[in-house]
Write an enzyme that holds these catalytic residues in place. Structure first.
Site, PDB file in Angstrom:
ATOM      1  N   ILE A 163      52.172  35.089  53.578  1.00 31.21           N
ATOM      2  CA  ILE A 163      51.287  34.013  54.049  1.00 31.21           C
ATOM      3  C   ILE A 163      49.875  34.556  54.294  1.00 31.21           C
ATOM      4  O   ILE A 163      49.217  34.204  55.269  1.00 31.21           O
ATOM      5  CB  ILE A 163      51.860  33.335  55.309  1.00 31.21           C
ATOM      6  CG1 ILE A 163      52.084  34.353  56.443  1.00 31.21           C
ATOM      7  CG2 ILE A 163      53.162  32.620  54.993  1.00 31.21           C
ATOM      8  CD1 ILE A 163      52.492  33.712  57.766  1.00 31.21           C
TER       9      ILE A 163
ATOM     10  N   THR B 234      46.870  33.992  53.265  1.00 29.36           N
ATOM     11  CA  THR B 234      45.730  33.091  53.523  1.00 29.36           C
ATOM     12  C   THR B 234      45.752  32.525  54.944  1.00 29.36           C
ATOM     13  O   THR B 234      44.706  32.123  55.462  1.00 29.36           O
ATOM     14  CB  THR B 234      45.709  31.931  52.515  1.00 29.36           C
ATOM     15  OG1 THR B 234      47.001  31.312  52.497  1.00 29.36           O
ATOM     16  CG2 THR B 234      45.367  32.427  51.118  1.00 29.36           C
ATOM     17  N   ASP B 235      46.924  32.489  55.582  1.00 30.79           N
ATOM     18  CA  ASP B 235      46.998  31.971  56.949  1.00 30.79           C
ATOM     19  C   ASP B 235      46.181  32.803  57.931  1.00 30.79           C
ATOM     20  O   ASP B 235      45.885  32.338  59.044  1.00 30.79           O
ATOM     21  CB  ASP B 235      48.455  31.944  57.428  1.00 30.79           C
ATOM     22  CG  ASP B 235      49.174  30.671  57.010  1.00 30.79           C
ATOM     23  OD1 ASP B 235      48.547  29.838  56.343  1.00 30.79           O
ATOM     24  OD2 ASP B 235      50.359  30.518  57.342  1.00 30.79           O
ATOM     25  N   PHE B 236      45.824  34.013  57.546  1.00 30.71           N
ATOM     26  CA  PHE B 236      45.090  34.881  58.462  1.00 30.71           C
ATOM     27  C   PHE B 236      43.612  35.003  58.083  1.00 30.71           C
ATOM     28  O   PHE B 236      42.846  35.657  58.785  1.00 30.71           O
ATOM     29  CB  PHE B 236      45.772  36.249  58.525  1.00 30.71           C
ATOM     30  CG  PHE B 236      47.187  36.126  59.011  1.00 30.71           C
ATOM     31  CD1 PHE B 236      47.455  36.052  60.368  1.00 30.71           C
ATOM     32  CD2 PHE B 236      48.234  36.002  58.123  1.00 30.71           C
ATOM     33  CE1 PHE B 236      48.748  35.891  60.823  1.00 30.71           C
ATOM     34  CE2 PHE B 236      49.533  35.839  58.562  1.00 30.71           C
ATOM     35  CZ  PHE B 236      49.793  35.783  59.916  1.00 30.71           C
TER      36      PHE B 236
END
Length: 730
Positions: free
Chosen positions: A497, A499-501
């Site tokens: 994930i 892109t979540d960060f």
């Protein structure tokens, strides 16, 4: 580098004297102070020392980073803008500017997803092979699947999500005669993938793989949207430019380049704002292009105008001494209230940033519809609990938690009452979900006309794919990062994930900008963040390369066009590596001295950068013949002392227990939790010199329901009891 601006007489201490309100952001590899402050770090070294590289790659090859240069530095730019906005709020309160000290290493640690959580919670190392040191690891499942013309992202799911996520794909396969008896006979509602034997996992994969290979990415994606199957393509730069979703939202913009006699297509705004949408005003300037314009404008000012300008600069906000003294003790966002409907990572982390700097955040969950990251491993001491998850307790620090049943009209009514006391509402459900619940922007604006609302979903609130559900594990391939990461002779890397960060900084930046606009105009607004559109800004150099040169970015392992050697090299010890980047002939000479100037370093095959690039495979083997005899820490120290960029490929234990720079910056904060006890969380990647953050523990589920209803909404004991009886307060 630290100290450079001071030598010019343009460091913060000098600028503050001529303009006490100035805000200065300094972006460096490791920050302004500490044992590594003078270390050199190209992008690969930042990825290595921030821990991300240790998680990515194949177990039989070195760890890898995002192939194309400057991703860590681009993310630093977003965080610097966000930090500057926080400092601006402090200046509005106090009239005082400050210095922002931003470390790229700290930023990359935030991109590691669960690496440090696994170490802190259960002392397990997350690496390229899964979880080292953890018995009974669940069978490995595919996240990326080859298809007719590339790859798609798809995961089987069981249990509560089995019928919703897995069954639609199996039914689709069955319609095309490609679902075997094993798949058709699966009870998805009771299936536990964690205990499924690997041979059965492989039996599931075989017909699925054949099905995907029958179709192109576009065919699979189009049908997946119709059937609400959580499947996304592993996109290329060409795919992004041809996206019908981006076209429908009029994302791309044409920018004039008069010197070229043409226009060029650029990524557009990272947020659609209902009041004043951000826009690109012009192309990047040519060197010295505006010298005459600026100099003449400054020289043409009268003495009186210059005096006025100086006064404005020196006193950005006029406050009397009493109010300045009173406000100096306050946090930049003190007095701001946020109603938080968010879940998972990207939006909760944005709101957490606001809480770290003083905002009151009221997170609304349900006893049966809680933030799903609460049930994502790792859990403290491997003991499951809704309040014991390492990830939840990383993403929701400093918030108040209220449990409401939003499936009831009364629950929605209470939520609206919180909005009447709020400045900001944030949500990140699939497009339109909150509107259908009666909590959309148009409804909330009726109860609080100047409310600022941010909706952050996969692909925005409008367009043909707006309602297609997905997670960061789908957005990462859709945004192109997956396609460019890994080895050119192998399939792309599954980056989780990632892109979540990256997205939280875009979300927080949009919110802070809207707050500043409201301060100046009194107007709230609606912020529609397509997470897809925002992340494409980090792909901008590659999309521009495709637009201008028709050059499609591809995986390059750890290679880089302008450096050799450039990679992660095996060192002494189990799975120990050091990243090294040699960019200039001077650095090559220094590198040779460090390794003892063996005869091959003087060979014509390696005498120039071009020659080293032409013989890079042989060069990498020779470099590793030296590094394998030294610890990664020793390699790094020797190289850095000689002026060569190098860094340990750090794992979770390295980051949390051994890295002296992170210790110096007090990056990991130890907190005490009612259920978990002592644990550590990440602090911000930047330090504000006059308004530091305060990182507090995350809330228990429903911990502050009674407090918020009474203290924030002013309800009586009887009213609260009535909500409990009616099933509204869970």
């Amino acid at each position: 580098p630290p100290g450079y601006m001071d030598k010019l007489g343009l460091g913060y201490s000098a600028l503050e004297k001529v303009n006490p309100g100035v805000i200065m952001a300094s972006i460096t590899p490791f920050g302004q102070t500490g044992p590594y402050k003078d270390y050199k770090a190209s992008d690969i070294v930042a990825w290595a020392m921030g821990g991300v590289m240790y998680m990515w790659g194949d177990v039989d090859r070195p760890p890898v980073h995002v192939s194309h240069h400057s991703q860590a530095h681009l993310d630093a730019g977003i965080q610097a803008a966000m930090a500057a906005m926080i400092a601006l709020f402090y200046r509005h309160m106090t009239g005082k500017g400050q210095h922002i000290d931003l470390s790229i290493q700290d930023i990359v640690v935030w991109l590691t997803q669960m690496l440090t959580a696994y170490w802190d919670m259960v002392k397990v190392t997350q690496w390229r092979g899964g979880l080292r040191g953890r018995p009974g690891v669940a069978p490995r499942t595919r996240g990326l699947w080859p298809c007719k013309d590339g790859y798609v992202a798809w995961n089987y799911a069981g249990g509560a999500n089995g019928d919703r996520y897995s069954l639609p794909l199996v039914e689709w396969m069955e319609e095309e005669g490609m679902a075997d008896d094993f798949l058709r006979g699966m009870d998805w509602e009771t299936l536990d993938l964690a205990t499924l034997p690997q041979d059965e996992m492989d039996r599931m994969a075989e017909p699925t793989l054949k099905f995907f290979m029958k179709h192109t990415r576009a065919e699979l994606f189009e049908e997946a949207v119709k059937r609400r199957v959580r499947l996304y393509p592993v996109a290329t730069t060409k795919d992004m430019l041809e996206s019908i979703q981006l076209a429908a939202r009029e994302y791309w913009v044409e920018i004039e380049h008069p010197e070229l006699g043409t226009t060029i297509t650029y990524p557009g705004a990272f947020v659609k704002a209902s009041e004043v949408p951000p826009r690109i005003s012009r192309r990047a300037p040519l060197i010295g292009e505006h010298n005459r314009e600026i100099y003449e404008k400054e020289l043409a000012l009268s003495r009186e105008e210059l005096l006025t300008l100086k006064q404005v600069k020196s006193h950005p906000t006029k406050l009397n001494k009493e109010s300045q003294s009173e406000n100096l003790a306050k946090k930049p966002l003190e007095g701001i209230t946020v109603v938080d409907f968010t879940w998972i990572a990207a939006a909760p982390l944005a709101v957490r940033t606001l809480a770290d700097y003083g905002a009151q955040v009221i997170k609304i969950e349900g006893r049966n519809r809680y933030d799903v990251v609460r049930v994502v491993a790792p859990f403290k001491d491997d003991v499951f609990g809704l309040n014991r998850g390492g990830n939840y307790n990383y993403y929701n620090n400093g918030k108040l938690d209220v449990t409401l049943n939003l499936a009831t009209p009364k629950g929605v009514e209470v939520a609206k009452k919180f909005v009447t006391r709020a400045d900001i509402v944030v949500e990140n459900f699939a497009g339109g979900v909150l509107t259908r619940m009666g909590l959309g922007y148009e409804e909330l604006k009726k109860v609080k006309p100047d409310i600022i609302m941010l909706s952050a979903c996969m692909q925005g609130q409008t367009g043909p794919k707006a309602n297609h559900p997905g997670l960061g594990s789908h957005l990462t391939p859709l945004s192109g990062f997956t396609h460019i990461t890994g080895w050119p002779d192998r399939q792309p890397q599954n980056l989780g994930i990632f892109t979540d960060f990256v997205l939280p900084h875009f979300n927080a930046l949009a919110i802070l900008s809207a707050l500043d606009y409201r301060r100046r105009t009194g107007k709230g607004q609606y912020l529609d963040v397509s997470q897809y559109e925002a992340t494409l800004h980090l792909m901008a150099p590659l999309t521009l390369d495709y637009v201008v040169n028709q050059r499609e970015a591809m995986r390059m392992g750890n290679r880089y066009a302008y450096a050799a050697p450039h990679g992660a090299y095996r060192c002494y010890g189990e799975d120990r590596w050091c990243a090294i980047a040699v960019s200039t002939d001077e650095e090559w000479q220094s590198f040779g001295k460090v390794i003892g100037n063996p005869a091959w370093t003087a060979s014509p095959k390696f005498s120039t950068l071009l020659a080293r690039k032409e013989n890079e495979e042989e060069l990498d083997k020779l470099v590793e013949e030296w590094t394998i005899n030294h610890s990664p820490e020793e390699v790094m120290s020797l190289m850095q002392a000689a002026g060569v960029a190098a860094g340990v490929v750090e794992n979770g234990e390295d980051l949390m227990e051994h890295d002296p720079q992170l210790k110096h910056r007090n990056f990991f904060k130890e907190l005490d939790h009612p259920e978990m006890g002592k644990h550590r969380v990440r602090g911000p990647a930047f330090v504000l010199s006059k308004s530091p953050s305060e990182v507090r523990r995350s809330p228990l589920l429903g911990e502050h329901s009674e407090y918020a209803l009474k203290e924030v909404l002013g309800m009586s004991d009887e009213q609260v009891a009535e909500l409990v009886i009616e099933g509204v307060l869970e």
